[in-house]
Design a protein around this motif. Structure first.
Motif, PDB file in Angstrom:
ATOM      1  N   ARG A 225       5.576  -3.870   6.846  1.00 19.23           N
ATOM      2  CA  ARG A 225       6.712  -2.952   6.755  1.00 19.23           C
ATOM      3  C   ARG A 225       6.269  -1.540   7.116  1.00 19.23           C
ATOM      4  O   ARG A 225       6.505  -0.580   6.391  1.00 19.23           O
ATOM      5  N   CYS A 226       5.643  -1.443   8.262  1.00 18.71           N
ATOM      6  CA  CYS A 226       5.103  -0.172   8.736  1.00 18.71           C
ATOM      7  C   CYS A 226       6.235   0.787   9.103  1.00 18.71           C
ATOM      8  O   CYS A 226       7.241   0.389   9.694  1.00 18.71           O
ATOM      9  N   ARG A 227       6.069   2.050   8.757  1.00  9.44           N
ATOM     10  CA  ARG A 227       7.097   3.049   9.065  1.00  9.44           C
ATOM     11  C   ARG A 227       7.157   3.368  10.554  1.00  9.44           C
ATOM     12  O   ARG A 227       8.198   3.780  11.060  1.00  9.44           O
ATOM     13  N   SER A 228       6.057   3.194  11.244  1.00 10.93           N
ATOM     14  CA  SER A 228       6.019   3.444  12.690  1.00 10.93           C
ATOM     15  C   SER A 228       6.528   2.202  13.417  1.00 10.93           C
ATOM     16  O   SER A 228       5.919   1.137  13.344  1.00 10.93           O
TER      17      SER A 228
END
Length: 300
Positions: A146-149
């Motif tokens: 669930r990476c923000r990038s």
């Protein structure tokens, strides 16, 4: 006096977390709160207790689906176990609430067979298939589920899929001890002896489950099942009765309770419910907490 440790892992929603603290503030409880290091929460935001003591281990970075969740759970369990020999350790999230008063909850645990562990076991072929897939392959980049990038997320997803496909094509199977692996709900209420058993095997647990997605749903179930603690399990046929949690996966991932769910939650015999979010519905949180603090909740 038998004491319980509430081991809370929190990453958002200070309103719900503080309402939870109010509901479990009792001389028979100590409260341990581990905050995700990436969160904007801090111990300074926590409400003051009048009967319980609150302990806040140093924050750690926690990533969904990653082994860092196991590390965080063992960290908070260790902080509690070092402090005291508790009758029960309730592992809950900061978006959980109890459904009953502390008198009712302590009465329930006093009446139950001594040394019973409340750990949920998932049922059905789909869960068995999911478990086999998780344990068969080494899955990299679990920190980036669930990476923000968006760019990094897509890159990691593609690399992860390619590496798993390669393992599948070549017949590679990850080396793990020959145990009967089980999965189920992450959240549990555990005895002192089982918690200390987990902590004694911490190094082995972290080694076995590295590169295993969502391994927080496997390690407790497997540890209990392959040890003398299998005989202490409350219910192995109903996952959420087994851990005494009210969690709705049918309407969400999991579903966030709203005020319209109040009557059903008040009828529940389960000890805890999740999840709640003050940004979605604050009224359900207030109603449950007011009922508990007024002593009107009823554990059937």
């Amino acid at each position: 006096m038998p004491k319980h440790a509430y081991c809370v892992i929190a990453h958002k929603d200070i309103y719900t977390l503080n309402k939870l603290i109010e509901c479990i503030d009792d001389v028979r409880n100590d409260i341990f709160i581990l905050i995700d290091k990436k969160s904007s929460l801090s111990p300074a935001h926590l409400t003051q207790t009048t009967r319980s003591k609150i302990f806040t281990p140093p924050p750690v970075s926690i990533y969904w689906g990653d082994i860092s969740i196991i590390a965080a759970e063992l960290t908070i369990l260790k902080a509690a176990a070092v402090h005291h020999k508790y009758t029960y350790y309730h592992l809950i999230s900061g978006q959980d609430l109890p459904l009953h008063t502390q008198n009712e909850i302590h009465c329930f645990f006093e009446k139950i067979k001594p040394d019973t562990n409340f750990i949920g076991y998932a049922q059905g072929e789909s869960n068995e298939r999911s478990l086999r897939e998780r344990m068969r392959f080494y899955v990299p980049f679990t920190k980036h589920y669930r990476c923000r990038s968006a760019m990094l997320s897509v890159l990691c997803d593609n690399m992860r899929d390619a590496i798993v496909k390669l393992q599948r094509k070549t017949g590679f199977i990850k080396r793990v001890p020959p145990l009967e692996y089980k999965k189920g709900c992450e959240w549990a209420s555990m005895t002192d002896s089982f918690v200390r058993y987990l902590l004694a095997h911490e190094t082995e647990i972290l080694r076995i489950y590295r590169g295993t997605p969502c391994c927080d749903e496997i390690y407790k179930q497997t540890a209990a099942w392959n040890s003398c603690f299998r005989a202490t399990l409350y219910n192995i046929e109903d996952e959420y009765e087994g851990c005494m949690r009210e969690i709705d996966w049918g309407r969400g991932n999991p579903y966030t309770y709203c005020f319209g769910d109040l009557e059903n939650l008040q009828k529940s015999s389960r000890i805890f419910a999740r999840k709640f979010d003050s940004e979605i519905d604050k009224d359900i949180i207030d109603a449950i907490c007011n009922s508990i603090l007024s002593g009107e909740a009823n554990l059937k």
